[in-house]
Structures are given as structure tokens and as C-alpha cells.
Design a protein around this motif. Structure first.
Motif, PDB file in Angstrom:
ATOM      1  N   HIS A  64      -7.307  54.769  21.712  1.00  0.00           N
ATOM      2  CA  HIS A  64      -6.705  54.411  20.429  1.00  0.00           C
ATOM      3  C   HIS A  64      -6.078  53.024  20.468  1.00  0.00           C
ATOM      4  N   MET A  65      -5.462  52.677  21.590  1.00  0.00           N
ATOM      5  CA  MET A  65      -4.869  51.349  21.698  1.00  0.00           C
ATOM      6  C   MET A  65      -5.950  50.266  21.729  1.00  0.00           C
ATOM      7  N   THR A  66      -7.104  50.590  22.310  1.00  0.00           N
ATOM      8  CA  THR A  66      -8.230  49.661  22.273  1.00  0.00           C
ATOM      9  C   THR A  66      -8.629  49.384  20.834  1.00  0.00           C
ATOM     10  N   GLU A  67      -8.741  50.432  20.043  1.00  0.00           N
ATOM     11  CA  GLU A  67      -9.131  50.288  18.645  1.00  0.00           C
ATOM     12  C   GLU A  67      -8.064  49.547  17.850  1.00  0.00           C
ATOM     13  N   LEU A  68      -6.793  49.780  18.187  1.00  0.00           N
ATOM     14  CA  LEU A  68      -5.706  49.068  17.507  1.00  0.00           C
ATOM     15  C   LEU A  68      -5.779  47.575  17.794  1.00  0.00           C
ATOM     16  N   VAL A  69      -5.983  47.218  19.051  1.00  0.00           N
ATOM     17  CA  VAL A  69      -6.071  45.801  19.415  1.00  0.00           C
ATOM     18  C   VAL A  69      -7.234  45.141  18.679  1.00  0.00           C
ATOM     19  N   ASP A  70      -8.357  45.811  18.601  1.00  0.00           N
ATOM     20  CA  ASP A  70      -9.501  45.248  17.890  1.00  0.00           C
ATOM     21  C   ASP A  70      -9.164  45.051  16.414  1.00  0.00           C
ATOM     22  N   THR A  71      -8.477  46.017  15.821  1.00  0.00           N
ATOM     23  CA  THR A  71      -8.088  45.915  14.411  1.00  0.00           C
ATOM     24  C   THR A  71      -7.184  44.720  14.178  1.00  0.00           C
ATOM     25  N   LEU A  72      -6.179  44.547  15.027  1.00  0.00           N
ATOM     26  CA  LEU A  72      -5.244  43.440  14.859  1.00  0.00           C
ATOM     27  C   LEU A  72      -5.903  42.102  15.166  1.00  0.00           C
ATOM     28  N   GLY A  73      -6.810  42.094  16.126  1.00  0.00           N
ATOM     29  CA  GLY A  73      -7.463  40.850  16.494  1.00  0.00           C
ATOM     30  C   GLY A  73      -8.383  40.318  15.423  1.00  0.00           C
ATOM     31  N   LEU A  74      -8.839  41.196  14.533  1.00  0.00           N
ATOM     32  CA  LEU A  74      -9.774  40.793  13.489  1.00  0.00           C
ATOM     33  C   LEU A  74      -9.090  40.527  12.151  1.00  0.00           C
ATOM     34  N   LEU A  75      -7.747  40.538  12.139  1.00  0.00           N
ATOM     35  CA  LEU A  75      -7.049  40.196  10.904  1.00  0.00           C
ATOM     36  C   LEU A  75      -7.389  38.763  10.503  1.00  0.00           C
ATOM     37  N   PRO A  76      -7.679  38.514   9.240  1.00  0.00           N
ATOM     38  CA  PRO A  76      -8.025  37.148   8.819  1.00  0.00           C
ATOM     39  C   PRO A  76      -6.828  36.217   8.918  1.00  0.00           C
ATOM     40  N   PRO A  77      -7.004  35.029   9.451  1.00  0.00           N
ATOM     41  CA  PRO A  77      -5.884  34.097   9.617  1.00  0.00           C
ATOM     42  C   PRO A  77      -5.170  33.788   8.304  1.00  0.00           C
TER      43      PRO A  77
END
Length: 311
Positions: free
Chosen positions: A292-305
Motif C-alpha cells: 500500500h505504501m508503494t502505491e501511495l508513493v506512486d500516487t504522490l509522485g504523479l501529482l501534477p506540478p
């Protein structure tokens, strides 16, 4: 180190942590071959390299000292390098030195000699016995047999605190330079008893928050970051709280500069989700949590600048 991290990890709590050599490094950076996302992960409290000198100075045994650790948090986030994200983890224990404090938050009653004027002796952390060099472990027991000399504090800061923060700052700055912005996630765990007092209702059978997100009450990261994290975690069924009872420590406050393109978010995970807090051993859910933390990091990393500005 004279014992590998895996060997220490697999030893669990049975025989206590390995005793490192005198030249043990203060931290380790698990770096990806190439950084894919504008994130840096930090685990400042999962270190378990207890030196013979530290154990000799303590009135507590190694198992009691480990009550202050964020046990296994570095394992929960160990996916980071394979996912294109660097992870820095302290190897020294929190009971020895806490890098989630100012460099010199010290209790004068712990020291045999006077402290310099630049030392912060009046912070709430010092009052609680949990300064840069803690007076007590998490359950309130005194750590030391006798008083320390200030030279000991200087030595610990020089060998552990300063190198750790120099490396963390470099990782954050390099990430911002490469991607235009950076998100630092400071990874922690919390005793279940500490969140039960908040009166929140839990999700997986508990009566307390399972995950607490801290952004220093909106000062350390753009609203889109904590909004996305909370939405994602609630979608997985976690009971999530914001800034209660943990709003973010020194790392979150110090590094979080949203207007300069650096965002910081503290994540606290309830230990009873993934470990037996008395035996200091893993529970099977640790593997689910890591996914779940892997998926969270991916979600946050793909936030548009363009969405990382003020609300």
C-alpha cells in the motif's frame, strides 16, 4: 557494519541488536539506478545499531531501548529504490540520537557541565525528555546511569546528526533540481496507545487512527499533497487523521518550503497494524502495508506540478 542489515533484521528482538564496529556509518542511502519520481523517503528512527559504549552507559537493556525505535519502518518503505525513489535511513538508534529534532535540544539536567547559550533547553520535546539526546525511552524510563558531558553531545551531533542532514538536504535539493519540485516523505511509526488517547475511531478493528498525516497544519506542503494522501489511504480503508496527535517534527518543519518547490509530509503508521509491540516482531500485515505504501508513493509522485501551489 560488522553485521548486515538483513542479519540484524532477521534476528528480530530475540538476542537484541547487533553491536557495530566503531566506524559504523551513521546512515545508508538506498539509491535507485535512476530516479523516476520527484520524491525522497526518509526513515530517521528505524536504526538499531547499538554500540557497546552506549549500552554500557544505559541503565536499560537493549530490548527496553528498542521501545523508542520505529521498528521495521525502513522495511515497509524498502521498495523505494526499485521504484525509482531514494530512501535514506539512519543506522544509529533514536534512543542514542534523534535527528528529527534541532541539532541541540538538550535537557541541562542530563549533563554534568553547563550547556552553551545556543542550546535549546526549553522546547516541549526537552520537557518531555525527548530532546536530541533523549532522557527517557518511549515508555518513560530513564536511559542513563549517570550524567553525560556536553562533549558527548558534540560528538554525536558531529558523527551522526550533521552527516545525516547533509545527505538528506543533498537528496532533496538534487530532486528539486531534476524535477522542478521535490516531495520529502518522513516515515515513522507510532505506538498504538499514543493514538488511542485521541478518541478517533479506527478502521481495522481498532479504536484509534491507523495513519496520521502531518503537514505542520498546512505549512509544510501544498494542500494537494496531503489531500491526495488522505484520499488514497481512506480509499484503502485506513482510519486517517491529520496533524493529530502528530503534526510533523523538525524534518517536516525544516525542509517543507512549498513556495520554494520543496514539500514535506510526515507519515505515522500505528505499530499494531504490522507488528507485535511487546515482542517487537513482525505481523503478516507488514507485507500488505508495504504494498500500500508503494502505491501511495506512486500516487504522490504523479501529482501534477501545477497543482502544488497554495489553496
Amino acid at each position: 557494519m560488522d553485521a548486515s542489515f538483513d542479519a540484524q533484521r532477521d534476528a528480530g528482538a530475540g538476542a537484541g541488536p547487533a553491536i557495530p564496529a566503531a566506524d559504523t556509518p551513521a546512515f545508508e542511502i538506498l539509491a535507485p539506478q535512476s530516479q523516476r519520481l520527484p520524491l525522497v523517503l526518509a526513515s530517521p528512527h528505524s536504526g538499531n545499531a547499538y554500540s557497546a559504549a552506549f549500552l554500557a552507559s544505559s541503565r536499560l537493556d537493549a530490548r527496553a531501548l528498542r521501545k523508542s525505535e520505529d521498528c521495521f519502518v525502513d522495511e515497509i518503505f524498502a521498495f523505494a529504490p526499485g521504484f525509482g525513489v531514494p530512501l535514506i535511513r539512519a543506522l544509529f538508534p533514536r534512543a542514542y540520537l534523534d535527528v528529527n529534532r534541532e541539532a541541540y535540544e538538550l535537557d541541562p539536567e542530563m549533563f554534568a557541565d553547563p550547556l552553551p547559550a545556543y542550546v535549546n533547553t526549553r522546547s516541549p520535546r526537552v520537557a518531555a525528555g525527548l530532546g536530541t539526546i533523549a532522557r527517557v525511552v518511549a515508555n518513560g524510563e530513564d536511559i542513563y546511569r549517570g550524567k553525560l558531558r556536553f562533549a558527548e553531545a558534540l560528538d554525536r551531533v558531529s558523527r551522526c546528526y550533521t552527516p545525516y542532514h547533509n545527505a538528506l538536504r543533498q537528496l532533496v535539493d538534487d530532486t528539486r533540481d531534476a524535477f522542478g519540485h521535490a516531495l520529502l516523505i518522513d516515515c515513522h511509526s507510532m505506538p498504538s496507545a499514543s493514538t488511542a488517547a485521541s478518541g478517533k475511531s479506527g478502521g481495522r478493528g481498532g479504536n484509534h487512527p491507523e495513519i496520521v498525516l502531518g503537514d505542520c497544519y498546512g505549512n509544510a506542503c501544498a494542500p494537494a499533497v496531503i489531500d491526495a494522501a488522505e484520499e488514497f489511504l481512506r480509499g484503502l480503508g485506513y482510519a486517517v487523521s491529520r496533524n493529530n496527535p502528530y503534526a510533523g517534527g523538525y524534518t517536516t518543519r525544516h525542509y517543507g518550503r512549498p513556495r520554494q518547490g520543496i514539500h514535506a509530509l510526515q507519515i505515522e503508521i500505528a505499530r499494531d497494524l504490522y507488528m507485535d509491540e511487546a515482542a517487537l516482531t513482525r505481523l503478516p500485515y507488514l507485507n500488505v502495508l508495504a504494498r500500500h505504501m508503494t502505491e501511495l508513493v506512486d500516487t504522490l509522485g504523479l501529482l501534477p506540478p501545477h497543482g502544488l501551489g497554495p489553496r
